[in-house]
Motif scaffolding. Structure first.
Motif, mmCIF file in Angstrom:
data_model
loop_
_atom_site.group_PDB
_atom_site.id
_atom_site.type_symbol
_atom_site.label_atom_id
_atom_site.label_comp_id
_atom_site.label_asym_id
_atom_site.label_seq_id
_atom_site.Cartn_x
_atom_site.Cartn_y
_atom_site.Cartn_z
ATOM 1 N N LYS C 504 101.445 51.560 21.228
ATOM 2 C CA LYS C 504 101.069 52.965 21.075
ATOM 3 C C LYS C 504 100.304 53.186 19.902
ATOM 4 C CE LYS C 504 105.012 54.825 20.345
ATOM 5 N NZ LYS C 504 105.999 56.034 20.130
ATOM 6 N N MET C 505 100.179 52.488 18.928
ATOM 7 C CA MET C 505 99.377 52.711 17.922
ATOM 8 C C MET C 505 97.835 52.164 18.089
ATOM 9 S SD MET C 505 100.703 54.513 15.452
ATOM 10 C CE MET C 505 101.825 55.457 16.340
ATOM 11 N N ARG C 506 97.772 51.166 18.946
ATOM 12 C CA ARG C 506 96.517 50.713 19.383
ATOM 13 C C ARG C 506 95.747 51.856 20.202
ATOM 14 N NH1 ARG C 506 98.279 44.908 20.161
ATOM 15 N NH2 ARG C 506 98.016 44.146 17.874
ATOM 16 N N LYS C 507 96.685 52.330 21.134
ATOM 17 C CA LYS C 507 96.240 53.345 21.886
ATOM 18 C C LYS C 507 95.661 54.448 21.149
ATOM 19 C CE LYS C 507 95.859 54.506 26.217
ATOM 20 N NZ LYS C 507 95.172 53.625 26.990
ATOM 21 N N VAL C 508 96.339 54.783 20.012
ATOM 22 C CA VAL C 508 95.546 55.988 19.301
ATOM 23 C C VAL C 508 94.215 55.442 18.902
ATOM 24 C CG1 VAL C 508 96.052 56.984 16.964
ATOM 25 C CG2 VAL C 508 97.809 56.525 18.175
ATOM 26 N N LEU C 509 93.870 54.516 18.324
ATOM 27 C CA LEU C 509 92.807 54.036 18.141
ATOM 28 C C LEU C 509 91.658 53.903 19.307
ATOM 29 C CD1 LEU C 509 93.271 51.342 15.269
ATOM 30 C CD2 LEU C 509 92.491 53.754 15.065
ATOM 31 N N GLU C 510 92.261 53.692 20.420
ATOM 32 C CA GLU C 510 91.577 53.619 21.757
ATOM 33 C C GLU C 510 91.229 55.042 22.202
ATOM 34 O OE1 GLU C 510 93.547 50.499 24.012
ATOM 35 O OE2 GLU C 510 92.851 51.766 25.323
ATOM 36 N N VAL C 511 91.927 55.869 22.175
ATOM 37 C CA VAL C 511 91.754 57.448 22.829
ATOM 38 C C VAL C 511 91.012 58.223 21.968
ATOM 39 C CG1 VAL C 511 93.210 59.145 23.427
ATOM 40 C CG2 VAL C 511 93.738 56.904 24.329
ATOM 41 N N LEU C 512 91.448 58.241 20.637
ATOM 42 C CA LEU C 512 90.906 59.302 19.515
ATOM 43 C C LEU C 512 89.380 59.496 19.597
ATOM 44 C CD1 LEU C 512 93.596 60.063 18.902
ATOM 45 C CD2 LEU C 512 93.166 60.215 16.595
ATOM 46 N N PRO C 513 88.739 60.489 19.894
ATOM 47 C CA PRO C 513 87.117 60.343 19.441
ATOM 48 C C PRO C 513 86.971 60.177 18.132
ATOM 49 C CG PRO C 513 88.167 62.691 19.318
ATOM 50 C CD PRO C 513 89.442 61.822 19.705
ATOM 51 N N GLU C 514 85.670 59.457 17.896
ATOM 52 C CA GLU C 514 85.263 58.817 16.724
ATOM 53 C C GLU C 514 85.344 60.135 15.685
ATOM 54 O OE1 GLU C 514 81.613 57.068 16.219
ATOM 55 O OE2 GLU C 514 82.186 55.483 17.302
ATOM 56 N N GLU C 515 85.033 61.247 15.934
ATOM 57 C CA GLU C 515 84.933 62.372 15.013
ATOM 58 C C GLU C 515 86.285 62.664 14.178
ATOM 59 O OE1 GLU C 515 83.963 65.172 18.139
ATOM 60 O OE2 GLU C 515 85.331 66.658 17.513
ATOM 61 N N ASP C 516 87.441 62.132 15.045
ATOM 62 C CA ASP C 516 88.679 62.272 14.471
ATOM 63 C C ASP C 516 89.082 61.072 13.650
ATOM 64 O OD1 ASP C 516 89.208 64.915 15.291
ATOM 65 O OD2 ASP C 516 90.053 64.343 17.291
ATOM 66 N N LYS C 517 88.270 60.425 13.864
ATOM 67 C CA LYS C 517 88.566 58.987 12.999
ATOM 68 C C LYS C 517 87.781 58.632 11.626
ATOM 69 C CE LYS C 517 89.121 55.947 17.223
ATOM 70 N NZ LYS C 517 88.434 55.000 17.652
ATOM 71 N N ALA C 518 86.529 58.828 11.720
ATOM 72 C CA ALA C 518 85.821 58.649 10.427
ATOM 73 C C ALA C 518 84.360 59.459 10.766
ATOM 74 C CB ALA C 518 85.629 57.381 10.172
ATOM 75 N N VAL C 519 83.689 60.040 9.918
ATOM 76 C CA VAL C 519 82.706 60.830 10.288
ATOM 77 C C VAL C 519 81.491 60.282 8.945
ATOM 78 C CG1 VAL C 519 81.603 62.889 10.512
ATOM 79 C CG2 VAL C 519 83.859 62.580 11.132
ATOM 80 N N LEU C 520 80.458 59.987 9.352
ATOM 81 C CA LEU C 520 79.459 59.840 8.324
ATOM 82 C C LEU C 520 78.609 60.902 8.307
ATOM 83 C CD1 LEU C 520 78.226 57.566 6.438
ATOM 84 C CD2 LEU C 520 76.523 56.866 8.431
ATOM 85 N N TYR C 521 78.209 61.446 7.149
ATOM 86 C CA TYR C 521 77.561 62.662 6.921
ATOM 87 C C TYR C 521 76.172 62.165 6.258
ATOM 88 C CZ TYR C 521 81.282 65.865 8.106
ATOM 89 O OH TYR C 521 82.348 66.514 8.638
ATOM 90 N N GLY C 522 75.196 62.890 6.707
ATOM 91 C CA GLY C 522 73.668 62.626 5.859
ATOM 92 C C GLY C 522 73.218 61.145 6.715
ATOM 93 N N ASP C 523 72.258 60.607 5.854
ATOM 94 C CA ASP C 523 71.257 59.819 6.183
ATOM 95 C C ASP C 523 72.048 58.259 6.478
ATOM 96 O OD1 ASP C 523 69.150 58.128 6.586
ATOM 97 O OD2 ASP C 523 67.878 58.734 5.035
#
Ligand code: TPP
Ligand code: TPP
Ligand code: SF4
Ligand code: SF4
Ligand code: MG
Ligand code: MG
Lengths: 640, 307, 640, 307
Positions: C504-523
């Protein structure tokens, strides 16, 4: 070289534990070192339980499979363990169980039933105990049938007691037959029985009668067996104790004054053993020296674990060496108290006997799943000391050291152990519990604090002089505080206290000897380094020898101190490791995680086990070989 | 009366709101311990978390400010480790009867010689006025968004049911009567409990000083709450129950129940381990020249095997 | 470009909160974006409290120091904040406090007193409020004295009410004077007053009178000030809400049916806000669609946090979207329940508002100290979802997403926030709470489970169809279990369930969009990558701009999902980072630890803050500069 | 009586020791729910942890096996989310009165419509026989190393004090009487409590079947525990208290207290939020076409500002 492995199985409440202990004692009397552990269900009566033991000249570090002998006191045992006896081994059973069908055994776990039926069917055997016996026979196991009912009748006659009252000797009948077949002379068995039931003459008599009847029967049917040679440990004063026992002993030796607990497997037996010895008469010489002649430990069963930890904190504040003992669910409830003990700098020892989680999980099964939970227990930045014992001897000394460290660093100390160590019995020599190695160090405890005492005085090492509550006007609090213990929200004072507490943990790493941090066993130049913590120690040491036989040179890094983590030492040791494999009994690879977080070393492979059974030597071997073959994670799954 | 109550005033700003009933309780404690002549370093005030729990910072003592709800177990540990100390628990109704309800009951079963003072304002003061377990149903104090739909627990009845051997009720603004109750409670050897009705002018805008003044009365001379024998118990119980249950238009104050027949927990410990009191865990020596005083092979004979 | 920074200080219970909110509202009405937060003691009345706010055309991501204006409603405020006003700024105070000596101020923290006295003495100034005022004056701060007593008398006359009953307008007097001096037209102030006290006509009248008197007075003494230009956000329907409010709103929008809680700062205000809106009338169209016209949320104050989490679990089992809210101490008590929710696969949302620990710590101060504790909460291998919101808007959406994830993955979801976000108010546009972005996804919830339903059916993704309790015969347990929820200790079945939960936890990583995981701001090519989580987001984004001004090109990696950790994504992003600096509000560097454990990346430096105050933009700048200068750990300590 | 009790027998091995009182309680539950004709999927048995708590696996229902001590809060959440279900808590004395003591008291204050069945064997069965809160002082059962020095709590008195509106006592081996008590308790709308005396032949070698048989008796026809009005309360209380307190040579069984004047918590919720019962949290729709049903700018007007 003797290496005797035995399983004794039967229904819970059917005397499996005492049969196991009698076996243990017989073999210790015979001069061997033993290791024996009980597997049982979270149930009082009826579910399947078994005692698994090993006897060797040197110290057995591990249980193993297959075994040389299986004593099956019921059909379920036959059907549960029939694949665990080596060719040439024996199974002692009652032919009356033969007809029992798998499906008719109520307590047997449905998934196991399915597996067994499938296996027997695939071999073309009936899905009964008889099928399983046949399967064993076909693999070269010798079947030793005991007509237990008839034998019980005989016991009843000899002991002049009704059948009902001798029926409890059924385990002794089976056990004695098995031990005798394995070459243990009846005298040892009888002596072991006397030790086991010391003080209960009638019980002893009945069981000795049973032993004799059993021995006679097998001698008649199977002839005189070859005598097992005596082991090397004869003529000594030894101890045979479980991990639970040894921790309780360590606490009493350390001077514990207060133990609060709430019953929970597998910690309760520690509390129970301590309670049995909570009131100790001192000899006159000692009495004169200390000023009292009866040492009394206040052991209180609290209403829950919240109360346990807070009462332990209270007693510690008042100057007692104070402890509580629990397992996962209880520890979860102690989180808030742990955080208080960190903030308020209270020296308490929390013994955490890990069992299979999450949640209530499998209460009587083992695991090492609480490593990260214990390190990060308690909200806030709540650093604490976490130490894990690798074996019985360490368990004893660590119980003592934990109190020293708690008082020296004024910090909670979590002593990590597990269900396997809890119930495993080991034989120990006098030198192994050597008091000359034991120091009692109470750190900066002051008897006369004097006027103007500051409980949280800022010092270079972060440690303040500690007075007992009742000896000085003072204030203790879980709120952030100034040096005098008064609550403050001042940003500067706050920061100071945070850094004070941090310094203490640095000090731990400075002060503790390497052997209490991490120990490398074996050749530093080995091809592969196994890293583990806790009760896998003996198993891994045994496995190392087996690996050597297979041409694999392994060494073993035992992490003793898990928090604060000895990162420099471990990094240093690992820097010359050629291949790193962690071995642990949890799913996420908690030690592997910790290792990487602290040292940057990502283990090349992980060997894990999560089925609630202890890991066996051959599984470590198997795991390492697979890992060397390139497996990233190897899951081993042995045991019933 | 060797000491002045001023000796117990700790140098700290008392943070309660103007007019808070807690001031009255604090004064009663000062005066009680002064009159009992307890040396401050032998006095242990264990506080819960709440406005009330801050008492630990205001009374000069060897004090401990516990976790929310956990003052009783902490006090239990302290008292059992050093039975010679005077241990007083100061806690709120949320603290002692809400989150600490289980411990409250357990202390009754143990009858440890601790005095529990309940600061009973029927609200959660420090967290801004939520309903506490002693707030009657359908009251809507100012911080509530709808009326309270929990019934109130009756602290004195609960204490009695749990096994406290001394049960009393006082009023925060009646400092001298309260002081006397505290003195008697502290002198009693066993678990004693005082429910102190305490107006919280900031949040409890219903159960105000006026509200209480209209209802409270002291039990009279004719009321006899003291149990000296098991027969006493049978005989006096109906009258005692009536008082314990009375809470409404009239609220009785004073000693409501006082069982003098029971041993304290410490006395029971002493019975099963004679000598415990003389060398209690908190202060007894545990080593000689840094070495343990017991040898495992001597003490744990049940695990020794001679091969 | 307007960038207005204000502090309003005074005694707790003295109307600081409402003065702050009136200021916020005035400036929002004037067309600005605002950010405002209250710092206060864990105390009901008398201790020092202050409101700190910032108004800008664009969104302020951070509070900052020094400020442009200080409103000091008492001597303690003057003495606490006199070093926090910029040259050219103003301080509004009552000359009557001048003579007040530091030592005579009871509530003032002793360590602060010492520091202030030392500072004033070193400057040769008296250790009184006057000394502090002089210090300010000498640094170019304009002193604006208000004779509050006389002014109150005037309010009393105008409002035809006794002094005692108008005395509460003292904050409005000071505030109005200050705002007017800063160029805010009286009309806005009055409108803000009406909004603040909506429904209480008498109070509005009194305060409006006070505002007018204050404005009149300063106009007379200091002349007409330059008018602050209007901000760009006029003529809009906006919202001004705290993090607490927004989470409560998110929950209601998400369809929460059950909220259990036990009061604790800073979570209580979330529960309080939800309770205010627990009973919602639906319009007729919607009522027809859903089949009921009044939506009722059962919000129950429980007896403790153990009860809270277990009641929430119960309600979730019965099919409600179910949640509880707490902070550190409460969360510690929830550990056991979390572990149960993992084992029994119960979808609950636990909102965790972090505050300064360990233990009771500083209840009303902020921190990010519960990161590792929350991830590793609960004994056993108890993996769960942990998400941290970076700002107000995220807090709203995350509250909704948390319920979706809880139900999709049948797992507890911990929603991490902190005290700073809890009490910080922000202005928001309608588009920022955009319902068209919100989906309600209940995962595998089945309405008609049918016969032979298996609660824990083994599936490929580890997720089983979930029926409500009450809709099928079933068994739910925290013991290890077979597919039908019956307890088992079978080693094979056990292992299967462990792996099911892992999947199930693997699935979380599969399913969630990147913006809900980690977001890079800036250059992506920046010279330095700042890594952080939670409420530091806005601060770091602001600081990035400031750094750019100083020639440092930084980007910012916000970790949103802390568990399961998006290791591949983060490792990937960090693989091109030139220098990694973590920013977090805890002592041990919990995020840095996590980062290294999961990705092997050891941050080059860490910027930490532990004094319980939020981190400011300039501190991040300072920290980064020092880090670039080679500091391994930079501790920043701003704020009062 | 549409259903046979056999319909409630779950296919599982019942793990209790031979002769355990739990079998009697289990049978009484089977028969009570059968006679009440509760569809198994609407029946929710919430169990604690202990021998007793295993009941959840043996009764066919839509059941939850909670944490040790937490059956009551879990049951509360279930019941409030779906007030139409029948919720029964099955727990031990350690579970409900030890670790769960705080929740036990809190349920009384809430009067949620839940039936709590206490498996009262005076020991901690599953953890091998330690003293439970109902074990009288100075008894030394076989697993204890020294006599119990805790007093026993009186469960029926505690339940009464806490506010339970139905309080009864049964005996595990008297299945049909117990069945009737359970039926009445389940029918009662409010927090009901049955203290079931339960011999534990394995560990409680003092309070055996014989011990109980010598002491128990059923309250007679003349005993009237029912409170229909506040006046009733005053009038009947002395007799009720006598029964609640009686525990020694004689132990009364039957309905001891039954207050019919109070609203259940669910009814109170319905009072402050009319419509709650019709669309309870567990089953009401929360979205339309996957979209939320409320708009923040409509509902949270108190935070909206028009600039
Ligand atoms: C585990 C935990 N939960 C919640 C809190 C927050 N808290 C602090 S004081 C308090 C209640 C105060 O009420 P009460 O005990 O009645 O004391 P009072 O302030 O009324 O004197 C609460 C809930 C806490 N400190 N710890
Ligand atoms: C937090 C926690 N602490 C301890 C336990 C261990 N435990 C399991 S059952 C039990 C007590 C059982 O006694 P009781 O509630 O009286 O039930 P009985 O077995 O007698 O029916 C305990 C302490 C646990 N499961 N969880
Ligand atoms: S909130 Fe109430 S109880 Fe707390 S200090 Fe103020 S008046 Fe007293
Ligand atoms: S231990 Fe006691 S309560 Fe538990 S099953 Fe056995 S007899 Fe019953
Ligand atoms: Mg209160
Ligand atoms: Mg029990």
């Amino acid at each position: 070289m003797t290496d005797l492995n035995i399983i004794i199985g039967g229904p819970q409440g059917g005397g499996i534990e005492s049969a196991g202990q009698i076996a243990v004692k017989s073999l210790v009397l015979k001069g061997y070192n033993i290791l024996g552990s009980r597997e049982y269900h979270s149930n009082i009566m009826g579910a399947h339980s078994y005692y698994h033991l090993r006897a060797k000249e040197d110290k057995p570090g591990s249980l193993t499979l297959p075994v040389d002998a299986l004593l099956a006191l019921d059909a379920e045992t036959v059907l549960t363990h029939y694949r665990e006896v080596r060719p040439g081994g024996i199974v002692v059973y009652d032919p009356a169980v033969k007809a029992t069908r798998v499906d008719s055994i109520q307590p047997m776990a449905p998934p196991l039933k399915e597996r067994v039926k499938k296996d027997l069917e695939s071999r073309g055997l009936p899905t009964t105990a008889e099928g399983a016996l046949k399967a064993m026979e076909s693999e070269g196991v010798k079947l030793v049938g005991l007509p237990l009912k008839a034998m019980l009748r005989k016991v009843s006659e000899e002991a002049k007691a009704p059948i009902a009252s001798v029926s409890k000797t059924v385990n002794t009948l089976g056990l004695s037959a098995m031990l005798y077949m394995l070459g243990v002379e009846p005298g040892y068995i009888e002596k072991a029985i006397s030790l086991q039931f010391a003080g209960k003459e009638k019980v002893i008599r009945m069981n000795v009668a049973a032993a004799r009847i059993a021995v006679e029967y097998v001698r008649e049917v199977y002839g005189e067996p070859e005598v097992l040679p005596d082991g090397p440990h004869k003529g000594k004063v030894r101890m045979v104790a479980s991990g639970n026992d040894l921790v309780a002993m360590g606490k009493i030796v350390a001077g514990v004054g207060f133990l609060s607990y709430y019953p929970i497997t597998p910690s309760s037996d520690e509390a129970l053993y301590l309670e049995r010895h909570k009131y100790v008469k001192l000899d006159d010489g000692m009495a004169e020296k200390v000023g009292y002649d009866r040492l009394s430990v206040v052991a209180v069963q609290m209403e829950d674990e919240l109360a346990s930890i807070n009462a332990a904190i209270g007693a510690a504040l008042a100057g007692a060496r104070s402890s509580t003992t629990t397992s996962g669910p209880g520890y979860s409830l102690m989180n808030e108290g742990i955080s208080l003990a960190v903030e308020a700098e209270v020296p308490i020892v929390v013994t955490l006997w890990m069992r299979a989680g999450p949640s209530t999980g499998m209460p009587t099964r083992t695991g090492q799943q609480d490593l990260l939970h214990s390190i990060f227990s308690g909200h806030g930045d709540a650093p604490k000391i976490v130490i894990a014992s690798g074996d019985h001897v360490e368990a004893f000394y660590d119980a003592i050291k934990a109190f020293n460290w708690a008082e020296i660093f004024q910090s909670p100390v979590i002593h990590l152990l597990d269900k396997y160590l809890a119930s495993a019995m080991a034989s120990l020599d006098r030198e192994e519990l050597d008091l000359s190695k034991v120091v009692i160090d109470r750190g900066k405890l002051v008897d006369n604090p004097g006027e103007g005492y500051l409980r949280y005085k800022i010092t270079e090492d972060g440690i303040s002089p500690r007075a007992r509550i009742g000896d000085a006007v003072m204030y203790m609090t879980g709120l952030e505080h100034t040096e005098d213990g008064k609550a403050t929200e001042d940003p500067v004072a706050r920061e100071q206290m945070m850094f004070k507490r941090e310094r203490k943990m640095r000090k731990v790493l400075e002060v503790l000897p390497e052997e209490d941090k991490a120990v490398l066993y074996g050749d530093p130049d080995a091809d592969v380094t196994l890293v583990s913590f806790g009760s896998t120690k003996g198993v891994i040491l045994d496995a190392m020898k087996m690996l050597e036989g297979k041409g694999v040179k392994a060494n073993f890094l035992q992490i003793r101190l898990l928090s604060p983590f000895p990162e420099d030492l471990v990094a240093d040791i690992l820097s010359s490791a050629k291949k790193v494999i962690t071995v642990e009994l949890n799913l996420m690879g908690q030690l592997a995680f910790l290792l990487r977080a602290h040292t940057g070393v990502k283990p090349d492979s992980q060997v894990i086990k999560v089925n609630g059974r202890p890991i066996y030597d051959y599984e470590v071997v198997e795991g390492v070989l697979k890992a060397l073959d390139g497996a990233g994670r190897v899951v081993v799954s042995g045991g019933s | 009366m060797a000491r002045s109550w001023l000796e117990y005033k700790a140098p700290a700003w008392v943070q309660w709101c103007p007019g808070c009933g807690d001031f009255g309780i604090l004064n009663a404690i000062y005066r009680a311990v002064a009159e009992l002549d307890i040396p401050p370093e032998r006095l242990v005030v264990v506080g819960g978390i709440g406005c009330s729990g801050r008492t630990t910072f205001y009374v000069k003592g060897s004090n401990a400010h516990a976790l929310h709800g956990r003052a009783i177990p902490m006090a239990t540990g302290i008292k059992l480790a050093r039975p010679e100390l005077t241990v007083i628990v100061a806690g709120g109704d949320g603290d002692l009867l809400g989150i600490g309800g289980g411990h409250f009951v357990a202390l009754g079963r143990r009858n440890v010689d601790i005095t529990v003072i309940l600061f009973d304002n029927a609200v959660y003061g420090l967290t801004k006025g939520q309903a506490a377990p002693t707030l009657p149903a359908w009251i809507k104090t100012k911080a509530l968004t709808s009326p309270n739909i929990h019934d109130n627990v009756n602290p004195v009845l609960l204490a009695f049911s749990a096994g406290y051997t001394f049960v009393a009720r006082g009023y925060a603004y009646h400092t001298s009567q309260l002081k006397e109750l505290i003195k008697t409670a502290v002198r009693h050897k066993g678990a004693s409990f005082i429910d102190v009705l305490q107006p919280c002018p900031t949040y409890n805008n219903v159960m105000t000083n006026k509200w209480y003044e209209e209802r409270i009365y002291y039990v009279g001379e004719d009321y006899d709450p003291i149990i000296r024998t098991r027969e006493d118990f049978k005989e006096k119980l109906p009258a005692i129950m009536e008082k314990l249950l009375e809470f409404g238009d009239r609220i009785p104050l004073g000693i409501l129940y006082w069982d003098q027949t029971k041993d304290s927990f410490e006395e029971r410990l002493e019975k099963i381990m004679p000598g415990y009191m003389q060398a209690p865990p908190g202060t007894r020596r545990i080593s000689v020249d840094g070495r343990p005083i017991v040898d495992p092979f001597e003490v744990f004979k049940d695990r020794v095997i001679v091969t």
